[in-house]
Design a protein around this motif. Sequence first.
Motif, PDB file in Angstrom:
ATOM      1  N   SER A  24      -5.460   8.398 -16.934  1.00 35.35           N
ATOM      2  CA  SER A  24      -6.554   8.114 -16.011  1.00 35.35           C
ATOM      3  C   SER A  24      -6.158   8.407 -14.568  1.00 35.35           C
ATOM      4  CB  SER A  24      -6.995   6.657 -16.155  1.00 35.35           C
ATOM      5  OG  SER A  24      -8.131   6.383 -15.357  1.00 35.35           O
ATOM      6  N   LEU A  25      -4.939   8.053 -14.178  1.00 37.01           N
ATOM      7  CA  LEU A  25      -4.467   8.346 -12.825  1.00 37.01           C
ATOM      8  C   LEU A  25      -4.436   9.848 -12.564  1.00 37.01           C
ATOM      9  CD1 LEU A  25      -1.517   5.784 -12.554  1.00 37.01           C
ATOM     10  CD2 LEU A  25      -3.719   5.641 -11.387  1.00 37.01           C
ATOM     11  N   LEU A  26      -4.159  10.623 -13.620  1.00 29.05           N
ATOM     12  CA  LEU A  26      -4.139  12.077 -13.484  1.00 29.05           C
ATOM     13  C   LEU A  26      -5.531  12.695 -13.592  1.00 29.05           C
ATOM     14  CD1 LEU A  26      -0.989  13.018 -15.627  1.00 29.05           C
ATOM     15  CD2 LEU A  26      -1.155  12.831 -13.134  1.00 29.05           C
ATOM     16  N   GLY A  27      -6.516  11.878 -13.968  1.00 27.42           N
ATOM     17  CA  GLY A  27      -7.872  12.395 -14.110  1.00 27.42           C
ATOM     18  C   GLY A  27      -8.044  13.301 -15.313  1.00 27.42           C
ATOM     19  N   LEU A  28      -7.257  13.070 -16.364  1.00 24.46           N
ATOM     20  CA  LEU A  28      -7.315  13.920 -17.553  1.00 24.46           C
ATOM     21  C   LEU A  28      -8.241  13.302 -18.599  1.00 24.46           C
ATOM     22  CD1 LEU A  28      -3.515  14.757 -17.953  1.00 24.46           C
ATOM     23  CD2 LEU A  28      -5.305  16.275 -17.094  1.00 24.46           C
ATOM     24  N   VAL A 151      10.437   2.773  -6.710  1.00 22.28           N
ATOM     25  CA  VAL A 151      11.406   3.795  -6.299  1.00 22.28           C
ATOM     26  C   VAL A 151      11.092   4.313  -4.899  1.00 22.28           C
ATOM     27  CG1 VAL A 151      12.478   6.004  -6.961  1.00 22.28           C
ATOM     28  CG2 VAL A 151      11.791   4.412  -8.719  1.00 22.28           C
ATOM     29  N   GLY A 152      10.423   3.530  -4.086  1.00 19.73           N
ATOM     30  CA  GLY A 152      10.212   3.980  -2.722  1.00 19.73           C
ATOM     31  C   GLY A 152       8.808   3.769  -2.215  1.00 19.73           C
ATOM     32  N   GLU A 153       8.342   4.737  -1.436  1.00 16.25           N
ATOM     33  CA  GLU A 153       7.089   4.578  -0.699  1.00 16.25           C
ATOM     34  C   GLU A 153       5.847   4.953  -1.500  1.00 16.25           C
ATOM     35  OE1 GLU A 153       6.903   3.214   2.381  1.00 16.25           O
ATOM     36  OE2 GLU A 153       9.053   2.846   2.067  1.00 16.25           O
ATOM     37  N   ARG A 154       6.034   5.622  -2.637  1.00 13.54           N
ATOM     38  CA  ARG A 154       4.862   5.987  -3.437  1.00 13.54           C
ATOM     39  C   ARG A 154       5.124   5.719  -4.910  1.00 13.54           C
ATOM     40  NH1 ARG A 154       4.867  11.473  -5.490  1.00 13.54           N
ATOM     41  NH2 ARG A 154       6.815  12.564  -4.997  1.00 13.54           N
ATOM     42  N   ALA A 155       4.044   5.609  -5.658  1.00 13.02           N
ATOM     43  CA  ALA A 155       4.153   5.288  -7.078  1.00 13.02           C
ATOM     44  C   ALA A 155       4.775   6.443  -7.853  1.00 13.02           C
ATOM     45  CB  ALA A 155       2.778   4.959  -7.647  1.00 13.02           C
ATOM     46  N   LEU A 186       1.684  -5.338  -8.090  1.00 12.28           N
ATOM     47  CA  LEU A 186       0.624  -5.197  -9.087  1.00 12.28           C
ATOM     48  C   LEU A 186      -0.699  -4.837  -8.418  1.00 12.28           C
ATOM     49  CD1 LEU A 186       1.379  -8.243 -11.424  1.00 12.28           C
ATOM     50  CD2 LEU A 186       1.743  -5.833 -11.956  1.00 12.28           C
ATOM     51  N   ALA A 187      -0.993  -5.486  -7.300  1.00 16.61           N
ATOM     52  CA  ALA A 187      -2.234  -5.192  -6.580  1.00 16.61           C
ATOM     53  C   ALA A 187      -2.239  -3.760  -6.060  1.00 16.61           C
ATOM     54  CB  ALA A 187      -2.421  -6.184  -5.436  1.00 16.61           C
ATOM     55  N   ARG A 188      -1.091  -3.264  -5.625  1.00 16.90           N
ATOM     56  CA  ARG A 188      -1.026  -1.874  -5.156  1.00 16.90           C
ATOM     57  C   ARG A 188      -1.270  -0.891  -6.298  1.00 16.90           C
ATOM     58  NH1 ARG A 188       2.779  -4.139  -1.483  1.00 16.90           N
ATOM     59  NH2 ARG A 188       4.533  -3.941  -2.934  1.00 16.90           N
ATOM     60  N   ILE A 189      -0.728  -1.185  -7.478  1.00 24.20           N
ATOM     61  CA  ILE A 189      -0.989  -0.336  -8.634  1.00 24.20           C
ATOM     62  C   ILE A 189      -2.484  -0.351  -8.963  1.00 24.20           C
ATOM     63  CG2 ILE A 189      -0.519   0.060 -11.087  1.00 24.20           C
ATOM     64  CD1 ILE A 189       1.872   0.619  -9.303  1.00 24.20           C
ATOM     65  N   GLU A 190      -3.065  -1.529  -8.931  1.00 27.91           N
ATOM     66  CA  GLU A 190      -4.478  -1.673  -9.285  1.00 27.91           C
ATOM     67  C   GLU A 190      -5.401  -1.019  -8.269  1.00 27.91           C
ATOM     68  OE1 GLU A 190      -4.542  -5.892  -9.685  1.00 27.91           O
ATOM     69  OE2 GLU A 190      -3.345  -5.843 -11.542  1.00 27.91           O
ATOM     70  N   ALA A 191      -4.900  -0.740  -7.081  1.00 30.32           N
ATOM     71  CA  ALA A 191      -5.696  -0.074  -6.050  1.00 30.32           C
ATOM     72  C   ALA A 191      -5.592   1.457  -6.115  1.00 30.32           C
ATOM     73  CB  ALA A 191      -5.263  -0.560  -4.662  1.00 30.32           C
ATOM     74  N   LEU A 192      -4.734   1.982  -6.996  1.00 32.57           N
ATOM     75  CA  LEU A 192      -4.587   3.427  -7.090  1.00 32.57           C
ATOM     76  C   LEU A 192      -5.861   4.061  -7.653  1.00 32.57           C
ATOM     77  CD1 LEU A 192      -0.965   3.699  -8.589  1.00 32.57           C
ATOM     78  CD2 LEU A 192      -1.655   4.192  -6.227  1.00 32.57           C
ATOM     79  N   PRO A 193      -6.292   5.204  -7.130  1.00 36.70           N
ATOM     80  CA  PRO A 193      -7.469   5.889  -7.680  1.00 36.70           C
ATOM     81  C   PRO A 193      -7.262   6.239  -9.144  1.00 36.70           C
ATOM     82  CG  PRO A 193      -6.839   6.826  -5.551  1.00 36.70           C
ATOM     83  CD  PRO A 193      -5.733   5.905  -5.953  1.00 36.70           C
ATOM     84  N   GLY A 194      -8.210   5.859  -9.960  1.00 33.61           N
ATOM     85  CA  GLY A 194      -8.114   6.135 -11.381  1.00 33.61           C
ATOM     86  C   GLY A 194      -7.521   5.000 -12.203  1.00 33.61           C
TER      87      GLY A 194
END
Length: 207
Positions: A24-28, A151-155, A186-194
């Motif tokens: 879903s995150l990849l939009g596939l 692992v840093g600044e991005r997922a 967890l909230a940051r993951i849940e805010a990711l597009p997709g």
Amino acid sequence: MKPTLQLYRNAVSGHCHRVELFLSLLGLPFDSIDVDLAAKAHQLPAFLAMNPLGQVPVLRDGDVTLADSNAILVYLEAQYAPGQWLPRDPVGAARVQRWMSLAAGPLAFGPAAARVVQLFKLPTDPKDAIARAEGLLQFMEAELGRTPFLVGERATLADVAHYAYVARAPEGLVSLQPYPAVRAWLARIEALPGFVPMLKLPIGLAA
């Protein structure tokens, strides 16, 4: 157009959700095919032909058939989003691999195992699994106190691999209240597009 991707999964499995989440995150687009574990559908010859270990998830992408959730994540990243979720520099790649190893070890035998005891009402003392879960969460809390993602600044794939079983840890009697940095992650993951949530257990089963 019919999607070529087919995901054989079970809705309560965090291993399956990590693949669903990444797709879903990849939009596939993909077809989701439920495997009835209670009816032992994963032990039928047709399923064992795809994965002789009889485990979900299994991903089919045209002529490619893959099992093992972490292996599937690596394949999808390399095939559809190269370099975006798995660093190609040696140090970055090694840091993600460290977390993938933790997902196959302390995560699987900690919060995931504790959740299984409650979900299936197993006659097993969850004490050791809960202790492993708390040890992992303490480590994650320290790491996430320094960076927004594992692992840093991005997922990365590290975050995708850990999300489901950490988010559902309370279903295994593992409280997330002592870990504010983990809850913020967890909230940051849940805010990711997709983002797509994992199935929640009935309230009667949840901690």
